[in-house]
Design an enzyme around this catalytic site. Structure first.
Site, mmCIF file in Angstrom:
data_model
loop_
_atom_site.group_PDB
_atom_site.id
_atom_site.type_symbol
_atom_site.label_atom_id
_atom_site.label_comp_id
_atom_site.label_asym_id
_atom_site.label_seq_id
_atom_site.Cartn_x
_atom_site.Cartn_y
_atom_site.Cartn_z
ATOM 1 N N HIS A 1 -3.770 6.152 3.312
ATOM 2 C CA HIS A 1 -4.448 4.958 2.808
ATOM 3 C C HIS A 1 -3.858 3.672 3.385
ATOM 4 O O HIS A 1 -4.584 2.772 3.827
ATOM 5 C CB HIS A 1 -4.357 4.940 1.280
ATOM 6 C CG HIS A 1 -5.219 3.936 0.598
ATOM 7 N ND1 HIS A 1 -4.826 2.636 0.398
ATOM 8 C CD2 HIS A 1 -6.448 4.030 0.046
ATOM 9 C CE1 HIS A 1 -5.777 1.983 -0.252
ATOM 10 N NE2 HIS A 1 -6.780 2.803 -0.485
ATOM 11 N N ASP B 1 0.837 -1.207 0.000
ATOM 12 C CA ASP B 1 0.000 0.000 0.000
ATOM 13 C C ASP B 1 0.872 1.257 0.000
ATOM 14 O O ASP B 1 1.961 1.246 -0.568
ATOM 15 C CB ASP B 1 -0.934 -0.023 1.216
ATOM 16 C CG ASP B 1 -2.280 0.606 0.929
ATOM 17 O OD1 ASP B 1 -2.317 1.806 0.640
ATOM 18 O OD2 ASP B 1 -3.297 -0.103 0.993
ATOM 19 N N SER C 1 -10.970 -1.023 -1.239
ATOM 20 C CA SER C 1 -9.731 -0.938 -0.456
ATOM 21 C C SER C 1 -9.979 -1.224 1.015
ATOM 22 O O SER C 1 -9.137 -1.798 1.701
ATOM 23 C CB SER C 1 -9.117 0.459 -0.568
ATOM 24 O OG SER C 1 -8.381 0.625 -1.730
#
Length: 766
Positions: free
Chosen positions: A223, A152, A542
């Site tokens: 994220h 990620d 996600s």
């Protein structure tokens, strides 16, 4: 995963560049060079070389377009990574003539371009039945000792979610490490965060003028911290998004270990870097990989998808792979990451809403969805109807009032006008059934309400001498119904590269999930002022994927001898096709009609039942190879996956998968002639011995379904039994998609082993 241009059905992440990660960064690469991933046959390595790495460097030197004197120095700059576990080969920056020369080299198999990828961008534990009072956290673990690798944007190690209080020691098998870099020291790792690496060579090769300000595992966007804490975040008290969703945040497996592999940068993401990360993760010893990124849903073959190839290698090593389906729904054929050895995850809502209230002086209260973060709790103010709110100068004269605007098919312009006029508060009346988070996260105090409630407000204003009202925010409501619902953005199957395996596999919470965040990345704005937070609410596949990765850690801890296929089977066959109204899960994008397995897979994940599924559908690497053979893959293409030769004497489209899809799409058919499609399956008893199961078929409209035998008897644990499912239907179905299910239930009713069945006439768009 998020794609721009879908504001009405997507989340605010669509308009936040840091979260979007739609990697279309302008390339600075010289036209004469491109970056390629080269697949090689290591058995062809000459004996003069001690390693494949030295062989590849020598090969690059020999084909270099530069002069002999400069060739040696240019080789190191051309070479990016050598891959040994995810694939056999390397990545390099080459001219077309160098690539052509390489094709004639001994051991060369194939190449792919270094393509860009995009990332697919708390109460969910209770919603899934994971609590300290009941469910998986009592049975008898919370993922301790399991290592989850996250690929990620990096991680914020100081977050409460990554503290190591209560953690067990780092597993002895772990070979990973924490790499130092910009504002990231190796000492930041602990018993929770046991590894952190970063990969940017591919990014820099494709953008040679780029300067990376945070070249380290540190997460600048948030994220990666978000997905990591969903999967395995430790208990973090006092978590909230400016008062919304307040409580203790925790991951699905709060005692599992985390290893971060940073490959997603705000400037772009490239497959060469992702391959290097997965290659290293396999070597490091991760047990699970969570992938919330992927290629676009183009007509690619599996061998052209580096993630499919790399995760095949991971599966061979016993690593469970959870991957996001993508955020390009709701159309068919938009799903990515559908390789049959992955578990592909779609996204749904949860039973929680974030609201504000508009209270009129006459006592009428109107509730509306809102995530406005400001400290707005003023007393009553005048309510003024400003019609379509088109004139900013007029709105400026109403700054000390709550203006009311009627939708003129351009609500975004109305919001912009209200912001420009700096009004105290606003009410926007719209006929949109559901608004994007772009509006619910408005930068001014605002209520977005429907036509019915809007008429109530307008009537009150017109019929009252001194109409006044009050708006308040930060209300969190639990137990909302129906939930879950599959969200519009969640990509739909079939998977174009392997359509005869039903995808997605499972639905998991993906909408407005609270989790850890990078405190240097703004989460929203209030009147043009950025706001920052240690936690954020995000939506996307996600967010759904790390839920599944964490739950897989619970299963792996409870059943360390299970294969990745057995874990996938347990998750799928125990999934719930019903919502909390005990009705079929609904599709937000299709008028709230029942969702099909092409939307939700087997259903919504149920971790408690997955721990004890009764039967599992297992599969070996050889089974997947037989499927590739049946798909007419050549020996050269299969070698890309297997890294060795394989004889396709045994071909089988009948992968032992816990779901079924049959295509009845012969568009040339003009008769009512019937065709039959058969599926062979083998189930393994992982429950007690001396147990019998009986088959129950849920009717598939227009299809005659039969199962043989209708009863399976298991005398002992781990015994295997086979059965056959037969579907008879027209060559061309009249409907696009029809669906049902095959359920095996034991005589005591303890185990319900359910597999979805889809019959379809759809074909990919040309």
């Amino acid at each position: 995963m998020f794609r721009v241009g879908q504001i009405s059905t997507m989340s605010i992440l669509d308009v936040m560049a840091i979260i979007l990660f739609t990697v279309s960064f302008p390339s600075f690469t010289l036209a004469k060079s491109d970056t390629y991933i080269i697949h090689m046959d290591p058995s062809a390595m000459p004996k003069a070389f001690s390693s494949c790495h030295s062989w590849y460097l020598s090969m690059l030197s020999s084909i270099s377009d530069t002069t002999e004197a400069a060739a040696a120095s240019s080789t190191s700059s051309k070479h990016l990574y050598t891959y040994t576990d995810s694939i056999n080969g390397f990545s390099a920056t080459l001219t077309l003539s160098e690539l052509e020369a390489l094709k004639n080299s001994s051991g060369y198999i194939s190449f792919t371009r270094d393509l860009p990828l995009k990332a697919h961008t708390t109460h969910t534990a209770q919603f899934l039945g994971l609590s300290s009072m009941s469910g998986a956290w009592t049975a008898p673990n919370d993922g301790e000792g399991v290592i989850i690798g996250i690929v990620d944007t990096g991680i914020w190690p100081e977050s409460k979610s990554f503290a190591d209080e209560g953690m067990t020691e780092v597993p002895h098998k772990w070979k990973g490490k924490c790499e130092s870099g910009t504002k990231f020291n190796s000492s930041f790792c602990n018993k929770k965060l046991i590894g952190a690496r970063f990969y940017s060579k591919g990014l820099l090769a494709n953008n040679p003028k780029l300067k990376i300000p945070m070249n380290s595992p540190r997460d600048m966007s948030g994220h990666g911290s978000h997905t990591s804490s969903i999967a395995a975040g430790n208990y973090a008290k006092g978590a909230s998004y400016f008062g919304y969703a307040s409580g203790t945040a925790r991951g699905m497996a709060p005692r599992a270990h985390i290893a971060m592999y940073k490959v997603v940068w705000r400037y772009g993401t490239y497959t060469s870097d992702v391959l290097a990360a997965i290659d290293q993760a396999i070597q490091d010893g991760v047990d699970i990989l969570s992938l919330s990124l992927g290629l676009s849903a183009d007509d690619n073959f599996l061998e052209d998808d580096p993630l499919a190839v790399a995760t095949f290698a991971a599966m061979e090593k016993g690593i469970f792979v959870a991957a996001s389906a993508g955020n390009d729904g709701p159309l068919y054929w938009t799903l990515i990451n559908g390789a049959p050895w992955m578990l592909t995850v779609g996204a749904g809502s949860i039973d929680r809403e974030f609201d504000g209230t508009l209270t009129l002086r006459n006592g009428v209260q109107i509730t509306f969805e809102s995530l406005y973060p400001g400290n707005y709790s003023r007393n009553e103010m005048p309510l003024i109807y400003a019609d379509e709110c088109l004139n900013v100068e007029e709105l400026k004269q109403l700054r000390n009032s709550i203006i009311v605007c009627m939708d003129n098919l351009s609500i975004s312009n109305q919001v912009e006008n209200a912001e420009s006029a700096r009004v105290s508060a606003a009410v926007f009346i719209s006929n949109y059934s559901s608004l994007s988070e772009l509006y619910t996260r408005s930068s001014i105090p605002a209520a977005f309400i429907g036509l019915h409630d809007g008429q109530t407000v307008i009537d009150y204003i017109k019929q009252t001498t001194n109409p006044r009202g009050r708006i308040r925010f930060r209300k969190t409501t639990f137990g909302t119904k129906p939930a879950p619902m599959v969200d519009a953005y969640s990509s739909r199957g079939p998977f174009i590269s392997c359509p005869r395996v039903l995808k997605p596999d499972i639905l998991a919470p993906g909408s407005l999930v609270l989790a850890s965040w990078s405190p240097i990345s703004e989460v929203t704005y209030v009147r043009s002022h950025p706001l920052f937070s240690n936690f954020n609410l995000l939506s996307g596949t996600s967010m759904a994927t790390p839920h599944v990765a964490g739950i897989a850690a619970l299963l792996m801890r409870a059943h360390p001898d299970w294969s990745p296929a057995a874990i996938r089977s347990a998750i799928m066959t125990t999934a719930n096709p019903l919502d909390n109204n005990l009705s079929p899960i609904k599709d937000v994008s299709n008028y709230d009609l029942p969702a099909s397995p092409l939307d939700i897979g087997a259903g919504h994940i149920n971790p408690t039942k997955a721990l004890d599924p009764g039967l599992v559908y297992d599969a070996t690497p050889e089974d997947y190879i037989k499927l590739l053979c049946a798909m007419n893959y050549t020996s050269t293409k299969i070698r890309i996956f297997t890294k060795s030769s394989f004889n396709c004497m045994n071909r089988s489209r009948d992968l032992n998968y816990p779901s079924f899809i049959a295509f009845f799409n012969d568009e040339q058919s003009t008769s009512n002639e019937k065709v039959v499609q058969e599926f062979q399956r083998t189930v393994t008893n992982v429950g007690k011995g001396g147990i019998a199961y009986r088959a129950k078929l849920t009717e598939v409209d227009g299809i005659k379904a039969m199962v043989e035998p209708e009863k399976l008897v298991f005398k002992q644990k781990y015994e295997k039994q086979r059965y056959k499912l037969r579907l008879e239907g027209p060559k061309l179905l009249k409907k696009d998609v029809i669906f049902g299910a095959l359920t095996w239930m034991d005589d005591d009713g303890k185990y319900i082993v359910r597999s979805p069945i889809v019959a379809t006439s759809i074909t990919p768009s040309p």
